[in-house]
Design an enzyme around this catalytic site. Structure first.
Site, mmCIF file in Angstrom:
data_model
loop_
_atom_site.group_PDB
_atom_site.id
_atom_site.type_symbol
_atom_site.label_atom_id
_atom_site.label_comp_id
_atom_site.label_asym_id
_atom_site.label_seq_id
_atom_site.Cartn_x
_atom_site.Cartn_y
_atom_site.Cartn_z
ATOM 1 N N LYS B 95 7.056 -26.363 44.864
ATOM 2 C CA LYS B 95 6.186 -27.680 44.122
ATOM 3 C C LYS B 95 5.147 -27.270 44.313
ATOM 4 O O LYS B 95 5.075 -28.255 45.023
ATOM 5 C CB LYS B 95 7.404 -28.242 45.152
ATOM 6 C CG LYS B 95 7.297 -29.027 44.007
ATOM 7 C CD LYS B 95 8.073 -30.945 45.591
ATOM 8 C CE LYS B 95 7.931 -32.239 44.371
ATOM 9 N NZ LYS B 95 8.584 -33.778 45.679
ATOM 10 N N GLY B 156 8.360 -42.560 47.100
ATOM 11 C CA GLY B 156 8.471 -44.212 48.687
ATOM 12 C C GLY B 156 8.835 -45.039 48.323
ATOM 13 O O GLY B 156 8.679 -45.245 48.789
ATOM 14 N N ALA B 182 10.182 -38.170 42.111
ATOM 15 C CA ALA B 182 10.052 -39.989 43.378
ATOM 16 C C ALA B 182 10.403 -41.093 42.231
ATOM 17 O O ALA B 182 10.570 -40.842 41.262
ATOM 18 C CB ALA B 182 8.088 -39.127 43.204
ATOM 19 N N ASN B 204 14.634 -38.171 47.906
ATOM 20 C CA ASN B 204 14.684 -37.710 49.314
ATOM 21 C C ASN B 204 14.245 -40.001 49.727
ATOM 22 O O ASN B 204 15.436 -39.043 50.758
ATOM 23 C CB ASN B 204 13.003 -37.257 49.635
ATOM 24 C CG ASN B 204 13.215 -37.169 51.125
ATOM 25 O OD1 ASN B 204 11.789 -36.597 51.548
ATOM 26 N ND2 ASN B 204 13.450 -37.484 51.927
#
EC number: 2.8.1.10
Lengths: 67, 254
Positions: B95, B156, B182, B204
């Protein structure tokens, strides 16, 4: 004896010490790390055959959690 | 089935392993999410504290590992990170992420394209993290990237698909899988990404920072599957005017 820099710490090793021996002395698990010698990635197969030289810079990397 | 490079995935949810409070929470959440591809980072080993010890349980779980180049600020550092991870994990998947700006973590398109070209030539399966730039995604496809990973919003941030109009263009134009990476902060946003026709999403923070990561992992699995099914079924056309769903017979006009 010679001194090398291992992950920014000065470490003293015997003359003729191979890269793999340096890791073993530090009790680093060999199958979970990668190694760069003077900013060049060294394949694992070469670790037993490369001997440390004075002032070599050795960097050991591992995987960590990440996104 | 989703195919990237020579690998097929039955799950279209990819997960990151960062930000979990404990490794066991991460492993349980990955399992609950049914993800078959998880990202990892490479870091200089702390000789005093040792490694994270997450590698073996992940390998044992059977998921495919996708190391990233996070922390790389330019082509040289990204290639160095890719070489390290290949040596460490025995995978040529990478990645590719190059984001020199620590505040917004915006990927550098110029460095990313240059690094992608070199890594593809070196035989890597390159999945580049990029802004939702349709021109850049085409260029990355041309140099041989196995997929493109445009962002929905900053890493995030949980802002969702702020780039949606551009993601639509990328999805329309792309000949390689499009993985929305993302910013996806809620299962509904993952569903939306899949409804648009994305091939997969990478999540994530939304899972890791949940009070119950296992439950959230399961929610994302359902959300992604639902969005994919809806995309394949075909969404209704959006109209400005109403279109009656019941017959207007006028029988009330007595």
């Amino acid at each position: 004896m010679i001194s090398i820099v291992l992950n920014d710490e000065v470490v003293t090793v015997s003359i003729g010490t191979s890269l793999v021996k340096v890791l073993e002395h530090q009790a680093i698990e060999l199958d979970a790390v990668a190694l760069a010698l003077n900013a060049e990635v060294v394949p694992k197969s070469r670790w037993p055959h490369i001997v440390c030289q004075q002032d070599d810079k050795l960097d050991v990397f591992s995987v960590v959690a990440g996104g | 089935m989703l195919r990237i490079g020579d690998t097929e995935f039955s799950s279209r949810l990819f997960t990151g392993t960062g930000k979990f409070s404990q490794a066991c929470d991460m492993l349980a959440a990955v399992s609950a999410s049914q993800s078959q591809l998880v990202t990892l980072a490479v870091k200089r080993l702390d000789l005093k504290t040792g490694s994270d010890n997450i590698l073996k349980p992940l390998q044992d779980s059977g998921v495919k590992l996708l190391p990233n180049t996070a922390g790389a600020r330019n082509v040289k550092e990204a290639i160095f990170a890719a070489h390290l991870s290949r040596e460490m994990l025995g995978t040529n998947w990478i990645k590719l992420e190059i984001h020199p700006d620590p505040k917004y973590l915006m990927p550098d398109p110029i460095e990313t394209l240059a690094a992608a070209r070199i890594l593809c030539e070196q035989g890597y399966v390159v999945l580049p993290y990029v802004h939702a730039d349709p021109v850049l995604c085409r260029r990355l496809e041309e140099v041989g990237c196995a997929a493109v990973m445009p962002l929905g919003s900053p890493i995030g941030s949980n802002q969702g698909l702020a780039t949606e109009p551009f993601l639509k263009i990328i999805i329309e134009q792309s000949n390689v899988p499009v993985v929305i990476d993302a910013g996806i902060g809620a299962p509904s946003q993952a569903t939306r990404a899949m409804e648009l026709g994305a091939d997969a999403v990478l999540v994530n923070t939304a899972i890791a920072s949940s009070a119950d990561p296992v439950a959230m992992g399961r929610c994302f699995a359902q959300a992604v599957a639902t969005g994919r099914t809806a995309y394949l079924a075909g969404l209704g056309v959006i109209c400005q005017q109403a279109n009656n769903t019941s017959p207007l017979t006028g029988f009330l006009n007595v």
